[in-house]
Scaffold this active site. Structure first.
Site, short mmCIF file in Angstrom:
data_model
loop_
_atom_site.label_atom_id
_atom_site.label_comp_id
_atom_site.label_asym_id
_atom_site.label_seq_id
_atom_site.Cartn_x
_atom_site.Cartn_y
_atom_site.Cartn_z
N ASP A 143 3.07 11.76 8.52
CA ASP A 143 1.98 12.01 7.57
C ASP A 143 0.60 11.74 8.14
OD1 ASP A 143 2.35 9.30 7.57
OD2 ASP A 143 2.53 9.08 5.39
N ARG A 144 0.51 11.00 9.25
CA ARG A 144 -0.81 10.73 9.84
C ARG A 144 -1.14 11.74 10.93
NH1 ARG A 144 -2.14 4.38 10.36
NH2 ARG A 144 -1.69 3.86 8.19
N ARG A 202 7.78 -2.49 2.75
CA ARG A 202 8.05 -2.63 4.18
C ARG A 202 8.42 -4.06 4.50
NH1 ARG A 202 3.16 0.90 6.82
NH2 ARG A 202 3.41 2.62 5.36
N LYS A 248 -0.16 12.60 2.49
CA LYS A 248 -0.96 13.09 3.59
C LYS A 248 -0.03 13.84 4.53
CE LYS A 248 -0.86 8.42 5.49
NZ LYS A 248 -1.19 7.25 4.70
N GLU A 274 -8.13 9.61 4.25
CA GLU A 274 -8.39 8.21 4.49
C GLU A 274 -8.80 8.02 5.94
OE1 GLU A 274 -6.05 5.19 2.24
OE2 GLU A 274 -4.43 6.54 2.77
N GLU A 275 -9.56 6.94 6.16
CA GLU A 275 -10.00 6.64 7.54
C GLU A 275 -8.83 6.33 8.46
OE1 GLU A 275 -9.40 3.40 8.71
OE2 GLU A 275 -8.53 3.00 6.73
N SER A 276 -7.68 5.98 7.87
CA SER A 276 -6.51 5.57 8.64
C SER A 276 -5.68 6.77 9.08
CB SER A 276 -5.67 4.62 7.80
OG SER A 276 -5.36 5.24 6.56
N ASP A 284 6.51 8.88 10.50
CA ASP A 284 7.08 9.74 9.45
C ASP A 284 6.30 11.04 9.26
OD1 ASP A 284 4.94 8.24 8.49
OD2 ASP A 284 5.64 8.35 6.42
N THR A 322 0.84 -1.20 0.00
CA THR A 322 0.00 0.00 0.00
C THR A 322 0.87 1.25 0.00
OG1 THR A 322 -1.51 -1.26 1.42
CG2 THR A 322 -2.01 1.06 1.11
N LYS A 358 10.19 3.99 0.40
CA LYS A 358 9.14 4.39 -0.52
C LYS A 358 9.76 5.30 -1.57
CE LYS A 358 5.98 7.09 1.22
NZ LYS A 358 4.75 7.71 1.65
N ASP A 385 2.38 10.36 13.34
CA ASP A 385 3.00 9.03 13.33
C ASP A 385 4.50 9.07 13.06
OD1 ASP A 385 2.87 9.71 10.65
OD2 ASP A 385 2.64 7.63 10.01
N ARG A 402 -8.84 -6.30 7.87
CA ARG A 402 -9.47 -5.06 8.33
C ARG A 402 -10.96 -5.11 8.00
NH1 ARG A 402 -4.98 -2.42 9.70
NH2 ARG A 402 -3.31 -1.97 8.21
N SER A 446 6.48 4.09 8.26
CA SER A 446 5.35 4.87 8.75
C SER A 446 5.05 4.63 10.24
CB SER A 446 4.13 4.58 7.88
OG SER A 446 3.09 5.45 8.18
N HIS A 447 3.87 4.10 10.53
CA HIS A 447 3.45 3.92 11.93
C HIS A 447 3.89 2.58 12.49
CE1 HIS A 447 0.70 2.37 9.02
NE2 HIS A 447 0.30 1.48 9.91
N THR A 488 -7.70 2.15 -1.30
CA THR A 488 -6.85 2.49 -0.16
C THR A 488 -5.43 2.81 -0.62
OG1 THR A 488 -8.14 1.11 1.31
CG2 THR A 488 -5.87 1.53 1.96
C1 G1P Z 1 -2.72 1.34 5.74
C2 G1P Z 1 -3.99 2.17 5.70
C3 G1P Z 1 -4.04 2.99 4.44
C4 G1P Z 1 -2.78 3.84 4.32
C5 G1P Z 1 -1.55 2.97 4.46
C6 G1P Z 1 -0.28 3.80 4.49
O1 G1P Z 1 -2.71 0.45 4.65
O2 G1P Z 1 -5.13 1.35 5.81
O3 G1P Z 1 -5.19 3.79 4.45
O4 G1P Z 1 -2.76 4.51 3.10
O5 G1P Z 1 -1.62 2.21 5.65
O6 G1P Z 1 -0.24 4.69 5.55
P1 G1P Z 1 -3.13 -1.09 4.77
O7 G1P Z 1 -2.29 -1.70 5.85
O8 G1P Z 1 -4.58 -1.10 5.17
O9 G1P Z 1 -2.91 -1.67 3.40
ZN ZN Z 2 3.06 7.51 8.00
#
Ligand code: G1P
Ligand code: ZN
Length: 542
Positions: free
Chosen positions: A281-282, A22, A376, A363-365, A279, A18, A126, A277, A496, A113-114, A344
């Site tokens: 972006d969240r 990673r 983001k 995004e909801e995340s 990096d 996504t 990335k 988070d 999810r 990321s997170h 997503t």
């Molecule tokens: C998750 C989030 C998605 C976001 C991505 C990167 O991806 O659900 O919205 O863009 O992290 O931060 P997922 O693990 O669901 O594929």
């Molecule tokens: Zn991030």
């Protein structure tokens, strides 16, 4: 300067998910893993000869070593110029901005990321394109193809360079410019928001707390909130970036930012709380006694963004990822602007932003952003909220109450089942996919399915089609559930389940868990989650 061709062979599975590639940190540190992937990126994007790149990461374990390796490979491939954040650090939004501002050809962002950091945790890389956004599906495919036929890595035989001091260094023909990671980002925020209004709000006694979660945003938040807007120094908590993020998950949600949540729900809560988070972006937004879901935050911003100077002209359109609640759709409909539903992942917003079809997306995340960059942006969302509060004079809770009264409330929650056996998760999804057509009209735990499909997206700008992006179940009475497998995990599968129930009148201040319980039961009945996985409850509810 000597350049070596190091012989290598393809490493299976070097395909970005996504958001970037990673993996476990040890896998990245294994011989030639990182080297192969970086060379594949270069080969898959037409070579590096004479090109300019932005390079930086979130400072997690292995960041510093990876930066040096990438510099040597870029030098080996004849890159012209590399712009690196001091100490090898850049938040993802700052990197996206720098790519755009400097006209770079692309950027390498080191982050998972997170996901947690450390030698036994996660690492990631990335690649972002010249527009500052994540590589598109097409570019990703070209990189995968290159990774599958790689035979050599071109590497300069140069020593590590010091990234502690600002200024220019050269490695052979490549020019490396070390820049302050915060300065350019700060200037951009100054253009978009009325920071003086936020400073006046703070001077008037408004209190806030920002949790940097020991990740990259500490220095950015201090510069913006404390130095520029006058918040007290203790307004930034966990502000020192650490390679393992203090052992936690740098994920800004009520589960992982529990200390901040406790504070915000307690008797001594400040007026405003937020977190970002690994990096940067969240974002998480929380008012005194009032948590704002990312889907609601997107809708509120869509409604009020014109209060910030950078958005005074209004929005061209908005977009949300498919699992994100439809709260923003209701605002877009009322304002008569376009609203797009994308798969997503931030990469799907890029074309819409580039084409000027949308100004705002989310995004909801915990991801919210706009056309100012192509990622983001956590602190952007924080400043947007503070700007809206400063101009409207309303608290977070009052803003949300007004919003729900106007548009109705999309009660929302995401249930994650982590580290599920991959084969079990895959068959749960494929069996449900096969039954989709037969579901409409059938009842499950008292709820009747009205429509069910496997989400596919045709990009309105370039026409590319992305299929199998999540299974959608619509039920009578305005409920929707989505099931998909995570594309960012590094062990097993994460299932999810996204739950949403629209309520337009009556009590708009109910507990989301209570409102969504019947829907959760119906989804379990349809998809046999407990029966197949042995899990009777999700690991994380956000
Ligand atoms: C998750 C989030 C998605 C976001 C991505 C990167 O991806 O659900 O919205 O863009 O992290 O931060 P997922 O693990 O669901 O594929
Ligand atoms: Zn991030």
């Amino acid at each position: 300067m000597l350049i070596h061709d190091i012989p290598t062979a393809p490493i299976a599975g070097q395909k970005a998910g996504t958001s970037g590639l990673r993996r476990k940190t040890r896998e990245y540190m294994a011989p030639l893993f990182l080297e192969n992937y970086v060379q594949a990126i270069i080969d898959g994007t037409g070579g590096a000869q004479g090109k300019t790149y932005v390079l930086g990461g979130d400072g997690r374990y292995f960041n510093a070593e990876a930066i040096q390796i990438i510099l040597r490979i870029l030098a080996g491939n004849g890159a012209g110029r590399v712009i690196v954040g001091q100490g090898g650090v850049l938040s993802t939004p700052a990197a996206s901005h720098l790519i755009r501002k400097t006209g770079a050809d692309g950027g390498f962002i080191l982050s998972a990321s997170h996901n947690p950091g450390g030698i036994d945790a996660d690492f990631g890389l990335k690649y972002n394109m010249a527009n500052g956004g994540p590589a598109t599906e097409t570019m990703t495919a070209a990189i995968v193809a290159a990774s599958e036929k790689i035979t050599r890595i071109r590497m300069a035989d140069s020593a590590d360079i010091t990234l502690d001091a600002l200024g220019e260094v050269t490695i052979g023909a490549i020019q490396v410019r070390v820049i302050d990671p915060v300065d350019d980002y700060l200037a951009l925020m100054e253009e978009l928001f009325d920071l003086d209004a936020i400073a006046a709000l703070v001077a008037g006694g408004f209190t806030l707390r920002f949790d940097a979660m020991h990740a990259v945003t500490g220095p950015y938040a201090r510069a913006l909130l404390v130095d520029r807007c006058g918040a007290s120094p203790d307004s930034v908590m966990n502000g020192t970036p650490l390679p393992d993020f203090g052992g936690g998950h740098p994920d800004p949600n009520p589960v992982w930012a529990a200390d901040l949540m406790g504070l915000m729900m307690g008797p001594d809560a400040p007026d405003f709380g937020a977190a970002s988070d690994g990096d940067g972006d969240r974002n998480m937004i929380v008012g005194r006694g009032c948590y704002v879901t990312p889907s609601d935050s997107l809708a509120l911003i869509a409604d009020r963004a014109h209060l910030a100077k950078g958005y005074a002209r209004g929005l061209a359109g908005v977009a949300r990822s498919m699992p994100t609640s439809a709260a923003v759709d209701r605002v877009a409909a009322a304002k008569g602007i376009a609203c797009f539903e994308t798969p997503t992942g931030w990469k799907f917003f890029g074309n819409l932003l580039d084409a000027g079809r949308i100004t705002l997306c989310g995004e909801e995340s915990a991801g919210t952003g706009s056309d100012h960059i192509r990622e983001k942006d956590g602190l952007w969302a924080v400043l947007m909220w503070l700007n809206i509060i400063a101009v409207s004079g309303q608290s977070v809770a009052a803003l949300m109450a007004t919003h729900w009264r106007t548009y109705g409330r999309n009660y929302y929650s995401r249930h994650d089942y982590e580290d599920v056996d991959s084969a079990v998760a895959a068959s749960l999804m494929s069996d449900l996919r096969e039954r989709l057509e037969s579901l409409p009209g059938q009842g499950f735990a008292g709820l009747t399915v009205t429509k069910a499909d496997d989400f596919a997206y045709a990009d309105p700008v370039d026409g590319s089609v992305s299929s199998s992006q999540g299974l959608r179940l619509f039920f009578e009475g305005g409920a929707r559930a989505v099931l998909r497998l995570s594309g960012t995990g590094t062990s097993g599968a994460t299932l999810r389940v996204y739950l949403e129930q629209l309520v337009t009148d009556g009590d708009l201040h109910q507990d989301a868990g209570d409102v969504l319980a019947p829907l959760a039961a119906a989804v379990d009945a349809v998809a046999e989650i407990a029966a197949r996985t042995g899990r009777t409850a999700p690991d994380v509810r956000t």
